[in-house]
Design a protein around this motif. Structure first.
Motif, PDB file in Angstrom:
ATOM      1  N   ARG A 153      37.331  33.137   2.349  1.00 43.95           N
ATOM      2  CA  ARG A 153      37.484  31.661   2.682  1.00 43.95           C
ATOM      3  C   ARG A 153      38.625  31.405   3.546  1.00 43.95           C
ATOM      4  NH1 ARG A 153      33.521  31.601   0.322  1.00 43.95           N
ATOM      5  NH2 ARG A 153      32.568  30.220  -1.602  1.00 43.95           N
ATOM      6  N   SER A 160      40.092  36.807  -3.797  1.00 45.62           N
ATOM      7  CA  SER A 160      38.672  37.063  -3.528  1.00 45.62           C
ATOM      8  C   SER A 160      37.947  37.672  -4.681  1.00 45.62           C
ATOM      9  CB  SER A 160      38.281  37.982  -2.370  1.00 45.62           C
ATOM     10  OG  SER A 160      38.716  39.269  -2.664  1.00 45.62           O
ATOM     11  N   GLN A 191      37.111  29.846  -7.270  1.00 46.90           N
ATOM     12  CA  GLN A 191      35.565  29.481  -7.102  1.00 46.90           C
ATOM     13  C   GLN A 191      35.175  30.874  -6.193  1.00 46.90           C
ATOM     14  OE1 GLN A 191      33.966  27.066  -8.152  1.00 46.90           O
ATOM     15  NE2 GLN A 191      35.929  26.422  -9.109  1.00 46.90           N
ATOM     16  N   LEU A 192      36.099  31.283  -5.391  1.00 46.28           N
ATOM     17  CA  LEU A 192      35.688  32.473  -4.313  1.00 46.28           C
ATOM     18  C   LEU A 192      35.267  33.616  -5.356  1.00 46.28           C
ATOM     19  CD1 LEU A 192      35.239  33.531  -1.844  1.00 46.28           C
ATOM     20  CD2 LEU A 192      37.592  34.166  -1.436  1.00 46.28           C
ATOM     21  N   LYS A 198      34.191  33.816  -8.281  1.00 46.97           N
ATOM     22  CA  LYS A 198      33.048  33.331  -9.199  1.00 46.97           C
ATOM     23  C   LYS A 198      31.902  33.574  -8.245  1.00 46.97           C
ATOM     24  CE  LYS A 198      34.537  30.036 -12.441  1.00 46.97           C
ATOM     25  NZ  LYS A 198      34.937  28.515 -12.883  1.00 46.97           N
ATOM     26  N   TYR A 199      31.948  33.065  -7.160  1.00 42.82           N
ATOM     27  CA  TYR A 199      30.761  33.312  -6.055  1.00 42.82           C
ATOM     28  C   TYR A 199      30.674  35.047  -5.682  1.00 42.82           C
ATOM     29  CZ  TYR A 199      28.377  33.518  -1.769  1.00 42.82           C
ATOM     30  OH  TYR A 199      27.455  33.711  -0.787  1.00 42.82           O
ATOM     31  N   ASN A 200      31.629  35.611  -5.620  1.00 38.07           N
ATOM     32  CA  ASN A 200      31.583  37.010  -5.332  1.00 38.07           C
ATOM     33  C   ASN A 200      31.259  37.981  -6.604  1.00 38.07           C
ATOM     34  OD1 ASN A 200      32.397  37.258  -2.702  1.00 38.07           O
ATOM     35  ND2 ASN A 200      34.643  37.030  -3.108  1.00 38.07           N
ATOM     36  N   GLN A 212      29.095  36.629  -8.804  1.00 36.95           N
ATOM     37  CA  GLN A 212      27.361  36.533  -8.668  1.00 36.95           C
ATOM     38  C   GLN A 212      26.779  37.232  -7.722  1.00 36.95           C
ATOM     39  OE1 GLN A 212      27.501  32.166  -8.324  1.00 36.95           O
ATOM     40  NE2 GLN A 212      28.227  32.128 -10.636  1.00 36.95           N
ATOM     41  N   GLN A 213      27.438  37.337  -6.481  1.00 39.92           N
ATOM     42  CA  GLN A 213      26.888  38.077  -5.338  1.00 39.92           C
ATOM     43  C   GLN A 213      26.614  39.637  -5.718  1.00 39.92           C
ATOM     44  OE1 GLN A 213      25.588  36.877  -2.306  1.00 39.92           O
ATOM     45  NE2 GLN A 213      25.791  34.968  -3.747  1.00 39.92           N
TER      46      GLN A 213
END
Ligand code: SAM
Length: 246
Positions: free
Chosen positions: A17, A49, A75-76, A78-80, A82-83
């Motif tokens: 980000r 990250s 947030q970042l 969490k996203y990573n 999941q990815q």
């Protein structure tokens, strides 16, 4: 460096980000130094990250607590996660400053932290546009503000079985850093791993002003007009615990 590495850090590609890097030379060096199969539960302080914890989970660490003071880093991460399709029962988040964490509530045997450590005596934080990058890098006047807060916090925790791994720049004078930390906080420290990396250009004016002796103390090398520093991964244990492991 460690055995049984299935996912080398070079092969892990995470999202970033503005102001928060996916990977840095520091996080890469830190990942390479972790014996992921030797621990059961990691606390990744200042996760950014999520690179250090995600690398560990992909390489057999059973469980990771992710912590960061910045909500956008959480947030970042969490996203990573999941990815990377990491199962949700493998991690938890502890949001906010590490200083509010009570380690007695968790079963943790390794803490990793790449602390913000850029000295404002050397570089003004105003060279970074984003507030998130200022928080990512700002080590206060001497570069050691967050690091000192970390050791102050850790020394008050009612636990002596946790191993700590910190990524520290040779610009902070590693030998004297190790000596003072050992004395002040009753810890036993070693240099676990090291990597030579190019110095960021914005540090050139500061390094050029140093005497040769000072450059040596800070492990600065000049090769073909390029300045290099070392990233050290320092490992700390409680003194009594370190003796038991000898
Ligand atoms: C140099 S970055 C490292 C990020 C990531 N671990 C990496 O290696 O790329 C330092 C991180 O520490 C976080 N941080 C700064 N002060 C903190 C504090 N008091 N408690 C928790 N995290 C903090 C910052 O938000 C930032 O994400």
């Amino acid at each position: 460096m460690t055995e049984k590495i299935v996912y080398p850090v070079d092969n892990i590609n995470l999202a970033s980000r503005t102001g928060i890097s996916a990977k840095t030379p520091f996080s890469e060096t830190m990942c390479e130094s972790i014996d992921t199969h030797q621990y059961k539960s990691l606390l990744d302080i200042g996760c950014g990250s999520g690179i250090i914890g995600i690398y560990s989970l992909l390489n057999q660490m059973p469980f990771v607590y992710f912590n960061d003071i910045q909500p956008n880093c959480i947030q970042l991460t969490k996203y990573n996660l999941q990815q990377q399709s990491i199962p949700k029962n493998k991690y938890e988040f502890i949001e906010g400053s590490f200083e509010s964490i009570d380690l007695s509530k968790y079963s943790i045997d390794l803490i990793t932290f790449n602390p913000p450590q850029l000295s404002t005596d050397w570089v003004s934080m105003n060279i970074f546009k984003e507030d998130s990058e200022k928080i990512f890098r700002n080590g206060g006047k001497t570069g050691k503000k967050v690091i000192n807060n970390f050791f102050q916090w850790f020394s008050k925790q009612p636990t002596n079985k946790i191993t700590i791994q910190l990524g520290i720049s040779s610009l902070l004078k590693i030998d004297s850093f190790l000596e003072t930390t050992e004395k002040e906080f009753n810890l036993s420290g070693i240099k676990k791993y090291m990597k030579k990396v190019p110095l960021r250009k914005f540090l050139y004016p500061m390094v050029k002003k140093m005497s040769e002796r000072e450059q040596n103390e800070r492990e600065i090398a000049i090769i073909d007009n390029v300045f290099y520093k070392n990233i050290h991964i320092l490992q700390f244990k409680n003194k009594s615990q370190a003796k038991l492991n000898e």
